[in-house]
Design a protein around this motif. Structure first.
Motif, mmCIF file in Angstrom:
data_model
loop_
_atom_site.group_PDB
_atom_site.id
_atom_site.type_symbol
_atom_site.label_atom_id
_atom_site.label_comp_id
_atom_site.label_asym_id
_atom_site.label_seq_id
_atom_site.Cartn_x
_atom_site.Cartn_y
_atom_site.Cartn_z
ATOM 1 N N ALA A 169 34.946 42.270 44.263
ATOM 2 C CA ALA A 169 36.086 42.392 43.360
ATOM 3 C C ALA A 169 35.647 42.334 41.899
ATOM 4 O O ALA A 169 36.140 43.084 41.054
ATOM 5 N N VAL A 170 34.726 41.430 41.586
ATOM 6 C CA VAL A 170 34.220 41.325 40.216
ATOM 7 C C VAL A 170 33.496 42.601 39.816
ATOM 8 O O VAL A 170 33.692 43.132 38.708
ATOM 9 N N ALA A 171 32.664 43.133 40.723
ATOM 10 C CA ALA A 171 31.943 44.377 40.425
ATOM 11 C C ALA A 171 32.921 45.525 40.187
ATOM 12 O O ALA A 171 32.741 46.354 39.275
ATOM 13 N N PRO A 186 44.662 43.689 37.495
ATOM 14 C CA PRO A 186 45.441 42.482 37.833
ATOM 15 C C PRO A 186 46.097 42.534 39.212
ATOM 16 O O PRO A 186 46.221 41.505 39.880
ATOM 17 N N GLU A 187 46.522 43.708 39.656
ATOM 18 C CA GLU A 187 47.210 43.809 40.954
ATOM 19 C C GLU A 187 46.343 43.260 42.085
ATOM 20 O O GLU A 187 46.834 42.554 42.972
ATOM 21 N N LEU A 188 45.030 43.588 42.070
ATOM 22 C CA LEU A 188 44.152 43.110 43.138
ATOM 23 C C LEU A 188 43.608 41.713 42.879
ATOM 24 O O LEU A 188 43.397 40.942 43.811
ATOM 25 N N LEU A 189 43.373 41.396 41.602
ATOM 26 C CA LEU A 189 42.699 40.131 41.319
ATOM 27 C C LEU A 189 43.634 38.929 41.290
ATOM 28 O O LEU A 189 43.203 37.812 41.596
ATOM 29 N N ARG A 190 44.894 39.099 40.918
ATOM 30 C CA ARG A 190 45.809 37.949 40.868
ATOM 31 C C ARG A 190 45.927 37.246 42.224
ATOM 32 O O ARG A 190 45.740 36.030 42.313
ATOM 33 N N PRO A 191 46.262 37.970 43.331
ATOM 34 C CA PRO A 191 46.342 37.262 44.623
ATOM 35 C C PRO A 191 45.012 36.705 45.077
ATOM 36 O O PRO A 191 44.966 35.657 45.738
ATOM 37 N N LEU A 192 43.917 37.368 44.723
ATOM 38 C CA LEU A 192 42.606 36.858 45.123
ATOM 39 C C LEU A 192 42.281 35.562 44.384
ATOM 40 O O LEU A 192 41.765 34.602 44.982
ATOM 41 N N GLN A 201 34.207 33.406 38.091
ATOM 42 C CA GLN A 201 33.925 34.836 37.975
ATOM 43 C C GLN A 201 35.207 35.646 37.974
ATOM 44 O O GLN A 201 35.426 36.516 37.125
ATOM 45 N N LEU A 202 36.059 35.352 38.964
ATOM 46 C CA LEU A 202 37.321 36.077 39.064
ATOM 47 C C LEU A 202 38.206 35.837 37.845
ATOM 48 O O LEU A 202 38.796 36.770 37.286
#
Length: 1015
Positions: A169-171, A186-192, A201-202
């Motif tokens: 996800a970070v990459a 943000p759509e993918l990283l917020r729930p993660l 990192q996130l």
């Protein structure tokens, strides 16, 4: 055919999942699939499945599971449509010393994920293509991997695979940022990040993506949350990467103005009063406040909470300056503005920190039921609610630093503006407050204000206008009052009016020193007051005695003993003269200096007997209005409330439930203030009756903090005048509130105290009410036989005094306890007798409760269809009555019945609705029951992991409140889920339940013992 590991373990054929069987078989499949394409020895398999502690028959168990998995894969291949000679997409083979799971490229999601990530990291591909591969890999995830599997190996896999996901996800996010496409990050990283809240990192890459799309405020929220969690959970500061991301965020006022407030379930608070009309002057002070309070505008910056204290004499315009500046600066505080008038110079009715915190927390979206009772805990909850928000707090009319200490935010993003006549030196020295000292207006600004208020007459008579400003000590409040009087006499020259005021000042006996600016203010007040007709003048004086922050026409009419229409005209006249101000639709308030002046006038003009009579009329009015509102909301409970006579001045419209609730909300501050006057002997009887009248409103609306305040004052009032019966009645209220809050020990002590009082004075009905409340406490703690004994005694007492509704209530409670003791015939008899009594006295609330209890018993006897019908009738009644707690229990019980009928999806929906209701009103007992019901419904749907989670949460809450019945139910529910895959753990849970039921003396112990014996 697809084998999915990145979430709940699933084998899908044509989009449909196949039954993988018990958890042990799933563990074998996962242990093989984790190494797809690589051999796994039998010893490794056994170690992974049993965590290094296998049973003697472990190899045989593995052989059995392997055989069944082969058949399952063959069946899946056939269903996929492959012929006998076709090569299955997933194959399980035997090798020397172990097994090998082979699969086509896309058949196992973990293998597919790793392949896509490898391509996404390949530097030879362009950024857009790499980002596409990485995003496709991330979208394979469906949640936490292998949630239904326990053990050390499964936990290691979850940790390792989650780390692979985070790195991917970070990459991906970094690639998106490089190619200029941050809006999708943000759509993918917020729930993660929500699942892995300590991943720096996130957090860092999410902050950079939010800043790149202009959401700097959201990025600050991300940083604030993870910084706090790192400190609380790991005792660590943010690392270099996270600090670097924070330091890269845009700063300055212009950047802040572009940000939208973070999404929240409630609107941003906007509590500022209306801006002052014709605000004039104060340019230096306004600029000073901006430099002190807005980051980037001055030297203070955002490194600490800045408190700005505006001090000055009464009437100098402190509140006007603070409110005007706050309105001008709204854009700098996108998360809202909180405001409270602390009334610090009201000797009898200042607003406490606890009261102010309740209002603030409610405005910030905290449910009233979740507001802590202790001041320190309430202040901590307030600081938590403010953490990360960019918000302004205005604390108006503070008496001292001590009054505001608990109201200061802990977040560096919040600013606090305090007005006070005191210099608040402690805040300056300890908290670094910036002091703004306010003096009278300059001569130029005074004339400018008079011109704005009066008009061009000022230009024509400039000398007289300057004299008028001087006589008003150039204080804005006095200038506004004087201007209104001038406007009321347009034909008279300004010079004549000024001479009249000058003569009036010479004749008026004011304070000790002629240099005191308050003397000028009082002179102007007196000048305006002297021109009032008899009724407005008397009403003005009496309003100085009014205990609440504002009033309506009906309450003011009661105070004055006049008709509502006459008083409404007088109120409007006083508002036009600036002797009152309109605070809301139909309500009026008074500046604290005017209040003091009015009270002094009352003391000098109105005999003590008349003042006492006015307050008695007000108390009579508030008691009658409270009773009328309760009659609308809870008509069947009139017999539980004290008898109240209607007042001669009439009541506000209280015809509907909405009108009743609106009046109770608007009058709440006044009611609390009235009940707080317990040091005065006169209102003690009213205080007790107001408290006992409003008891059900507080209990069922969830206003527990208000309830404790009012009932505590009422208890003190009853004791101060030796009202033993009133004391016993108030103790019923207090005990019930403590029970609702889950504090059973305190509730028991209160009822025990009251029982001794009732027996001493021969108060049979009061004794019966406390006995049945004690019975409920025994029941909640699983002491069913003791509960039955208390209820039986209460029934006999209610019957002896002819209280049919009271008797019905206790019979209803007794039916519950007899059912728990499995005396079903007696239980049905009590429920049916209660229903007869409820219907005879037209008590729909009691009828709904009895129907619900009868439904529970019918369901327990196996007739779930009949039970569902009872619950549906009860639910209809509870909803018609707008009874939240009853609605929640009816929903949960209906869900239980539907589970018994196999309608698990409907059941889960009802349990979730009930759970939301219980959490909203803060009823923890109902919450744990709904969670257990949800777990049972989810088990019926085959969602084992979610079912176990629901039972685990129910068990935790039940332990917190010492609710042993629901603890046992949680263990039994978990055992049912674990039975197939984890029989040892299931048996352990059943033994826990058996111990609880045995300790409770419940016949259900035998049922659980039978389950253990059956294996």
């Amino acid at each position: 055919m697809k084998l999915l590991l990145l979430g709940p373990l699933e084998l899908r054929v044509a989009g449909t999942g196949m039954d993988l069987g018990q958890p042990r078989r799933q563990a074998v499949l996962a242990a093989l699939a984790a190494d797809t394409g690589r051999p796994v020895t039998l010893e490794t398999l056994v170690d992974r499945v049993w965590d290094g502690d296998p049973p003697d028959a472990a190899r045989s168990v593995v052989y059995s599971h392997i055989s069944r998995l082969r058949r399952l894969l063959d069946e899946a291949a056939v269903r996929e449509g492959g012929g006998a000679a076709a090569r299955p997409p997933i194959r399980l083979g035997k090798i020397s010393g172990g097994y090998l799971l082979e699969a086509d490229d896309d058949a196992v999601d973990l293998a597919r994920f790793r392949s896509l990530v490898a391509r996404g990291r390949e530097p030879l591909y362009p950024d857009a293509e790499r980002a596409g591969h990485l995003e496709e890999a991330l979208r394979l995830w469906r949640g936490a991997p292998l949630p239904g599997l326990s053990g050390a190996w499964a936990e290691r896999m979850r940790t390792a695979w989650n780390q692979e996901r985070i790195e991917a996800a970070v990459a991906w996010a970094q690639t998106c940022l490089r190619q200029g496409g941050p809006e999708r990050v943000p759509e993918l990283l917020r729930p993660l990040l929500a699942d892995h809240p300590l991943s720096e990192q996130l957090a860092a890459v999410l902050m950079r993506s939010l800043a790149a799309v202009g959401s700097t405020t959201d990025a600050l929220h991300v940083y604030t949350r993870i910084r706090r969690q790192l400190a609380d959970e790991l005792d660590l500061p943010p690392g270099p990467e996270l600090r670097s991301a924070y330091e890269e965020l845009p700063s300055g006022t212009a950047a802040r103005k572009r940000q939208a407030p973070p999404p929240r379930a409630v609107p941003a608070p906007a509590q500022l009063p209306m801006d002052v009309s014709n605000f004039t002057g104060r340019d230096v002070q306004l600029a000073d406040l901006t430099r002190a309070l807005i980051p980037g505008a001055g030297a203070n910056g955002a490194t600490a909470a800045v408190v700005s204290a505006v001090s000055g004499t009464a009437g100098v315009g402190k509140t006007a300056l603070a409110v005007h500046w706050a309105h001008r600066s709204r854009d700098a505080f996108p998360d809202g503005q909180l405001y409270v008038d602390l009334r610090g110079y009201d000797p009898q009715r200042p607003v406490s920190a606890a009261q102010a915190l309740t209002g603030f927390l409610t405005a910030l979206g905290v449910l009233r039921q979740e507001i802590p009772l202790r001041l320190e805990d309430r202040a901590a909850r307030y600081r938590t609610a403010l953490d990360g928000r960019r918000l302004l707090v205005v604390l108006d009319n503070a008496a001292s630093a001590a009054q505001v200490r608990h109201l200061l935010p802990g977040s560096p993003d919040c600013r606090t503006l305090i007005t006070s006549r005191d210099s608040l030196g402690a805040l300056v020295s300890v908290n670094g407050a910036h002091r703004v000292v306010l003096d009278a207006l300059s001569g130029t600004d005074s004339l400018a204000l008079l011109r704005a208020l009066i008009g061009e007459r000022i230009d024509a008579e400039r000398s007289a206008a300057a004299d008028l400003a001087d006589q008003c000590a150039r204080l804005p409040l006095a200038l506004r009052v004087a201007a209104e009087l001038v406007l009321s006499r347009p034909a008279e020259p300004l010079a004549r009016l000024v001479a009249e005021l000058h003569d009036h000042q010479r004749r008026l006996d004011l304070l000790d020193s002629g240099d005191d600016p308050r003397a000028a203010v009082r002179a102007v007040f007196s000048w305006s007051y002297a021109r009032l007709a008899e009724l407005p003048a008397r009403l003005f004086r009496l309003l100085g005695l009014y205990p609440g922050p504002d009033t309506d026409a009906h309450a003011a009419a009661a105070l004055a003993g006049e008709s509502v229409e006459a008083v409404r005209r007088a109120l409007d006249l006083l508002a036009r003269a600036h002797l009152l101000n309109r605070t809301a639709a139909g309500r009026y308030g008074m500046h604290d200096l005017l209040r003091v002046y009015a009270a002094e006038l009352a003391a000098g003009h109105d005999p003590a007997a008349e003042r006492e009579a006015a307050l008695t009329r007000l108390l009579d009015h508030c008691l009658a209005a409270s009773a009328a509102a309760m009659d609308v909301l809870y008509p069947a409970e009139r017999h539980l409330r004290p008898a109240v006579e209607r007042t001669g001045t009439g009541l506000p419209p209280l015809r509907t439930a909405d009108e009743a609730r609106a009046w109770l909300a608007a009058a709440q501050s006044t009611l609390v203030a009235l009940c707080s006057r317990t040091e005065e002997p006169g209102p003690s009887g009213h205080t007790v009756r107001i408290a006992t009248t409003l008891h059900r409103h507080y209990e069922r609306s969830g206003h527990y903090t208000d309830a404790l305040t009012v009932h505590t004052h009422a208890l003190r009032a009853a004791r101060s005048v030796g009202d033993v019966r009133g004391e016993a009645d108030v103790l019923v209220c207090l005990g019930a509130v403590h029970r609702r809050l889950g504090d059973y020990d305190s509730a028991q002590q209160l009822h025990d105290t009251a029982l001794a009082l009732c027996r001493r004075i021969g108060y049979a009905a009061g004794e019966a009410r406390h006995l049945t409340n004690v019975g409920v406490l025994h029941e909640l703690r699983g002491r069913y036989r003791e509960a039955a004994e208390q209820h039986e005694r209460a029934v006999a007492l209610f019957r002896s005094v002819g209280d049919a509704p009271g008797e019905a209530d206790v019979l209803n409670n007794l039916g519950i306890v007899l059912e728990l003791l499995e005396d079903f015939e007696a239980s049905v008899e009590r429920y049916e007798r209660a229903l007869e009594l409820y219907r005879a006295v037209d008590h729909p609330l009691g009828e709904a409760s009895a129907l619900g209890n009868l439904g529970i018993l019918v369901a327990r006897l196996g007739d779930h269809a009949a039970a569902a019908r009872h619950f549906e009738r009860a639910l209809t009644l509870f909803r018609r009555l707008a009874n939240a707690a009853g609605t929640g229990h009816a929903l949960s019980n209906l869900g239980n019945a539907l589970s018994g009928l196999g309608r698990h999806e409907e059941a889960a929906g009802h349990q979730r609705e009930a759970l939301d209701l219980f959490r909203r009103i803060g009823e923890r007992y109902g919450e744990t029951g709904a969670l257990n019901g949800l777990g049972e419904a989810l088990h019926g749907l085959g969602r084992a992991a979610e079912a176990l989670a629901a039972h685990a949460e129910a068990l935790e809450i039940a332990r917190e409140i010492d609710e042993q019945e629901e603890q046992a139910r949680a263990h039994v529910g978990a055992a049912a889920v674990l039975r197939d895959g984890e029989p040892e753990e299931a048996d352990a849970r059943l033994r826990e339940a058996l111990d609880l039921y045995t300790a409770l003396g419940s016949p259900r112990a035998e049922e659980v013992r039978g389950m253990l014996d059956a294996g």
